[in-house]
Design an enzyme around this catalytic site. Structure first.
Site, PDB file in Angstrom:
ATOM      1  N   ASP A 185       3.523   2.681  -7.692  1.00  0.00           N
ATOM      2  CA  ASP A 185       3.142   1.335  -7.245  1.00  0.00           C
ATOM      3  C   ASP A 185       1.849   0.851  -7.893  1.00  0.00           C
ATOM      4  O   ASP A 185       1.432  -0.278  -7.661  1.00  0.00           O
ATOM      5  CB  ASP A 185       3.030   1.275  -5.715  1.00  0.00           C
ATOM      6  CG  ASP A 185       2.027   2.255  -5.132  1.00  0.00           C
ATOM      7  OD1 ASP A 185       1.965   3.400  -5.623  1.00  0.00           O
ATOM      8  OD2 ASP A 185       1.313   1.897  -4.177  1.00  0.00           O
ATOM      9  N   ASP A 189      -6.727   3.953  -3.913  1.00  0.00           N
ATOM     10  CA  ASP A 189      -6.199   4.739  -2.796  1.00  0.00           C
ATOM     11  C   ASP A 189      -7.073   5.977  -2.591  1.00  0.00           C
ATOM     12  O   ASP A 189      -7.528   6.591  -3.561  1.00  0.00           O
ATOM     13  CB  ASP A 189      -4.769   5.183  -3.081  1.00  0.00           C
ATOM     14  CG  ASP A 189      -3.797   4.018  -3.108  1.00  0.00           C
ATOM     15  OD1 ASP A 189      -4.247   2.866  -3.010  1.00  0.00           O
ATOM     16  OD2 ASP A 189      -2.584   4.267  -3.238  1.00  0.00           O
TER      17      ASP A 189
END
Length: 306
Positions: A65, A212
């Site tokens: 992603d 992240d």
């Protein structure tokens, strides 16, 4: 100052209102694409920014992603867009996956019309211009070989125009020389030293993009006194156990980082489809009031607060 444009703010999969992770950071003539999730090229077109000077892509880690959009972007460059060169920066683990995507899937033996560079980086300064640097730092996110990026203006001494006026320094090359730290001699023979017209050293603006992450205790120092920190908020505190299981953060964790690091502004992104943005915002603001939940196409100017 820096400008950050959010192209995609969803976690893992796109939603009806959020694309996948991608941002553009701009500073004067320089533009950096940070991550490139699926659909990034369409988001760039939708934003009206276009591809001009978008020659540097900084990838935080190799999860799909965050990289799938590189395939489409390169495919577009092959057909229509004329750019001088394209650099993709990332860790060794990240570039292994990017290399497979670009060379084995997209190119398959074809040559690019411009130089394509996959630049393996480790923590430290990875880009330096006259007035700012980009520095990579390690981020803990499961088994991913992850990096975050600090965009920071170099310290400078402000030019004190009123002092220059009082000393009779004319407008033009003399003032430019003094700003550059060079002494000048005026037409009447008077010699002016830089210290006479320059103020004390001032730090420039600082933007930290974490990407992240599964923990924040190791990010406090790199985020210290940042004017803005961009960080994921995949979960809310009610699902903290799941966040830990998948090496992601809650909104509360990001807010606690901002509070401990003395951050000026916190911008949350990578929002799961299971949550409403206002609920994520409410959780973070109970700890760190100056929090924003980014939406696709939001733009923020990051500058040093006086």
């Amino acid at each position: 100052m820096f400008e950050i444009l959010f192209l995609g703010t969803s976690a893992s999969a796109p939603s009806a209102h959020r694309g996948l992770s991608s941002h553009i950071v701009s500073h004067n003539e320089h533009r950096f694409l940070v991550d490139c999730g699926e659909g990034t090229q369409r988001q760039i077109l939708q934003s009206g920014k276009g591809f001009k000077r978008l020659t540097h892509a900084l990838i935080t880690h190799g999860h799909l992603d965050h990289i799938l959009g590189l395939g489409g972007l390169l495919s577009t460059f092959l057909r229509w867009e004329a750019i001088e060169e394209f650099h993709v920066y990332g860790s060794r683990g990240t570039l292994e996956r990017v290399r497979t995507l670009l060379f084995d899937v997209v190119l398959r033996g074809k040559k690019t019309p411009m130089p394509l560079h996959l630049v393996e980086i480790t923590p430290g300064v990875i880009f330096e211009a006259e007035d700012f640097t980009v520095t990579a730092f390690p981020v803990s996110h499961g088994k991913a070989d992850s990096l975050g990026y600090v965009f920071e203006e170099k310290s400078r001494r402000p030019f004190l125009a009123e002092k220059a006026d009082a000393l009779g320094v004319p407008f033009g090359p003399e003032r430019k020389a003094l700003v550059n730290g060079e002494a000048v001699t005026l037409a009447d023979g008077k010699r002016i030293m830089p210290d006479e017209v320059l103020g004390d050293w001032e730090k420039g603006s600082k933007l930290v993009i974490v990407g992240d992450a599964g923990r924040v205790d190791n990010l406090i120092e790199v985020c210290r006194d940042a004017d803005a920190v961009v960080i994921e908020s995949t979960y809310m505190d009610e699902e903290a156990d799941m966040a830990k299981q998948f090496s992601h953060l809650t909104a509360r964790m990001g807010a606690e980082l901002a509070q401990k690091a003395g951050v000026k502004k916190l911008i949350l992104t990578h929002i799961s489809r299971r949550y409403r943005g206002r609920d994520v915002l409410a959780e973070a603001q109970t700890i760190f009031p100056n929090t924003i939940v980014a939406r696709d196409f939001d733009t923020f100017v990051i500058k040093k607060e006086i």
